[in-house]
Motif scaffolding. Structure first.
Motif, PDB file in Angstrom:
ATOM      1  N   ASP E  13       0.862  -1.189   0.000  1.00  0.00           N
ATOM      2  CA  ASP E  13       0.000   0.000   0.000  1.00  0.00           C
ATOM      3  C   ASP E  13       0.899   1.240   0.000  1.00  0.00           C
ATOM      4  N   ASP E  14       0.314   2.426   0.163  1.00  0.00           N
ATOM      5  CA  ASP E  14       1.086   3.663  -0.004  1.00  0.00           C
ATOM      6  C   ASP E  14       1.444   4.316   1.327  1.00  0.00           C
ATOM      7  N   TRP E  15       1.657   3.500   2.373  1.00  0.00           N
ATOM      8  CA  TRP E  15       1.933   4.102   3.681  1.00  0.00           C
ATOM      9  C   TRP E  15       3.175   5.001   3.667  1.00  0.00           C
ATOM     10  N   ASP E  38       8.067  -1.173  -5.752  1.00  0.00           N
ATOM     11  CA  ASP E  38       7.325  -1.775  -6.877  1.00  0.00           C
ATOM     12  C   ASP E  38       7.511  -3.286  -6.740  1.00  0.00           C
ATOM     13  N   HIS E  39       6.427  -3.957  -6.297  1.00  0.00           N
ATOM     14  CA  HIS E  39       6.537  -5.364  -5.933  1.00  0.00           C
ATOM     15  C   HIS E  39       7.044  -6.227  -7.095  1.00  0.00           C
ATOM     16  N   ASP E  40       6.512  -6.014  -8.271  1.00  0.00           N
ATOM     17  CA  ASP E  40       6.945  -6.815  -9.420  1.00  0.00           C
ATOM     18  C   ASP E  40       8.424  -6.570  -9.733  1.00  0.00           C
ATOM     19  N   ARG E  41       8.782  -5.297  -9.724  1.00  0.00           N
ATOM     20  CA  ARG E  41      10.182  -4.950  -9.979  1.00  0.00           C
ATOM     21  C   ARG E  41      11.084  -5.653  -8.949  1.00  0.00           C
ATOM     22  N   ALA E  63      17.053 -12.314  -7.248  1.00  0.00           N
ATOM     23  CA  ALA E  63      16.415 -11.064  -6.826  1.00  0.00           C
ATOM     24  C   ALA E  63      16.806 -10.682  -5.406  1.00  0.00           C
ATOM     25  N   SER E  64      16.823 -11.666  -4.531  1.00  0.00           N
ATOM     26  CA  SER E  64      17.049 -11.354  -3.118  1.00  0.00           C
ATOM     27  C   SER E  64      18.444 -10.775  -2.890  1.00  0.00           C
TER      28      SER E  64
END
Lengths: 146, 146, 146, 146, 146, 146, 146, 146
Positions: E13-15, E38-41, E63-64
């Motif tokens: 979310d945008d917290w 950006d979750h996908d990124r 990715a990690s």
């Protein structure tokens, strides 16, 4: 609780033997370690192991590396460091060992004669305790066991 | 005072066994640890434990994690690190283990042949002592007990 | 947020210049530091400053001390370390610099060709990220600014 | 890249001023800090601030605390430490400052005359670089900017 | 006194935007950094830089490594870490970032809903302050400037 | 060489007992420590020692302080940390213990089912080794003794 | 060279304002930080941010977490810590802040009246310098700039 | 697993003896260390070892150095620190010992009466656990062995 005590300082007299003998008399559970106290051996150890060097400077370089290896290893093992300064020598190794010990948070005692109060004042202030005699240094260690 | 000595370096000959045998002859109170010296076992340990991987790169990844686990654990336990470089191999693991040891303030000895003086000069300067033979490395350790 | 990036690795080609040029094209706010890249200067720096030495070994000793002074200082200043390994050289300095950086908790990227996957597998596992090209290393840095 | 350089060492001549003048001539981006160089002020600072003390020992105690406060603060701020040893004095403060710097991982240069090679050999081995003149120390610093 | 604040926590979310907007309204001199949001990124960054991998596990591995590179670098740069836990996700990264920050002695604030008091009780006890809303976290930061 | 192994992770099944039993069968010289595994005792320890609290939040606060005391003490004593994640729980304590161990440079193994690869990918990348079963974790430990 | 000075100590009089005013008169380039000095605000900050608590003990708990957050952050930012002890209060926070600063190697000055010499003797010995007045503390700081 | 416990706190009653007796009854494998508890001995130890001093201030200085030597050494040896605060004294040494222990990452328990909740709230928040009685402190230690 057994403690390991590193004895930094001059190697020109038998102060370490005196200190050890007195510690034994008092039955203090202390194990003593320290630098090479055979002065010639200490100066020649580089050439003795690595072989002849092209002059005094290189002989000193070779020896100092091996002396520092020993010193660093034993200071790390020690719980306490005692550094004795005498009147005759410059003993920069002692100042180095004491400062290294303080930087490693090792509780540190300096023994120095009254005549050296002034030139040693900053190092003395940095150490935990400064005394004038071997007996007093052992008094400080004995106090830990009271 | 027993010391734990980590033996970093090539795993293609029996230098560790020679060194241990000589240490025993000299009655030095040393315990030796080191990396996995069975080369095939070391390369296959990832797949041996975690299972088959989709290619060499992933096989290496899996193995290296477990080798590093072992190495980091044993270097931390060691009081001293000896790193031997031979002429044939690139031995980046040895350079890594030696630098890791130095960064952890472990007193460190490098053994390398004369032919490697130049390419190893910076690492050699960073270590405490550099020698050319196993005997010399044990001489340095024996000096701690004099 | 400006970052200082130390570029460890071989000094026999112009990879640092390529990397800097690409970083500039991408407008990444990076400042690059690294070892002396003039190979002759690097080898001669000891004698250039301290004077002639009695042979190659001592020439190397003198040079390595000054090279290490520079390297340690700049790695400490760096926020990130990139280490590039090429196929031709043993590059123990690169392994040393990368391991030093990792031990100081500096986030570290290794660049190495596919052919070096196997011999570098443990060091690669210890670094944060391993890639094959300069572009990929900059991709990783650019990702920090996304 | 501006560097802060702590100048440890004797305060009985103007070597710091010479070094600063030469650094300025070379346009090196260095900021210099160091201990109190007014010898009388340094010895009297305790009584000057805290008031008269009951004798020399206590005067020295009071002064050393304030000198150490200054020194510790500025060594922590420094990127590099240069320690100069001269022939006349015991300069245990210099040995202390240099060892403190090395223990804090500050890259360190020792300047000492040829006559002091032997007594300073262990400290010299522990420092990164040892040279004989102010010019050489600046050569080492200038090399970082090449 | 400008402070860098790392915002650990969920990226669904945008917290972070809400928190930044409120910080700006209050004129707090804070610079915010954080993970890729950006979750996908974030999930694809490994393959995006290093190339296609042989399956999900290897895609995640790649990715990690790059996500951890970014995170470690920015947490080290931060003066303060705020970690927000929401009700939906396991968010082990948040727990990892917060614990890493605490281990590096970074003052740390946790934001979590009342419903998570129980499962987060040990982590909450280890952090400096735990609150329930973004406003409260900014109240704590604002208090530093009172 | 006896090693102390801290077993972080869920306390809802008997995985620790299984692991210990297998370690004993293999004759591995390991001593196991870990958190309180009686879930009720763990939740009630605060009130059990300090007395009744004014509600759940305060009960949790009191319990977490004592659980953290135990955990921090035993992780510091450990040579190795194993963290097991199961599918059912959020187990933020496990993530916290594992990250704390990594930050203290303790070699660390994660055990997690295939289903958790994705949500644990960053923590897994930060640990030394990740496996899927208790047997594999013991294989890694056994490898240290080969 | 600008220095950040943390002013630990009692918050019941205006000693900080006096000290800042005198520092300004002397044109010392110092930036001062410190704890919340509005006593009521300091005691109520927990409830002010987190909401009403079930009694004094919990009110104190909530406030102390936020006060410690501020204090730890600002002591970490400081180059120097000054701790003032007055005669009226127990001021355990001051003792805590001063010891924390010493443990972080921050150069530290204690200001205390003659009447507190005895109860503060061990803490005073651990700090770098102990003086009796604000003027003397500034004399010590001014000495750094001589 | 034997643990060493440092008992910081007032030396005006026999709380240490009570605590030791109860620990023995419970068969907890604990070794207790602590400061000198003979108050007169503690105050006179400086003059007892170093000789008469020119007044109370200097007597205190001499004593505090030796008391700090003992305390620092034993806190470093300890696995756990318990600090007891009573109502009568200012006990800045206790606050110092507890904060030193926390800064060294030693798990720490504070014992204090209800009446001291408010003045000790920040130190209490920084320690791992705070209790009101000796029995409760031992309950916490016993919990480690469950």
């Amino acid at each position: 609780m057994n403690l390991i005590v590193y004895l930094a300082g001059q190697i020109h007299d038998d102060w370490r033997e005196q200190l050890k003998a007195q510690a034994e008399k008092r039955n203090l559970p202390l194990t003593f370690v320290g630098p090479q106290t055979d002065h010639d051996r200490s100066d020649q150890i580089g050439e003795a192991i690595i072989g002849e060097q092209p002059g005094d400077y290189y002989r000193d370089e070779a020896a100092s590396a091996i002396n520092n290896f020993r010193t660093e290893l034993l200071i790390q093992k020690a719980d306490v460091v005692i550094g004795l300064f005498g009147e005759k020598y410059r003993q920069w190794n002692t100042a180095m060992d004491v400062t290294r010990a303080i930087s490693l948070n090792k509780p540190t005692i300096i023994i120095r004669p009254e005549s050296l109060i002034h030139p040693l004042k900053e190092l003395s202030n940095k150490a935990n305790v400064t005394v004038e005699t071997i007996e007093q240094a052992l008094d400080v260690l004995a106090y830990v066991y009271e």
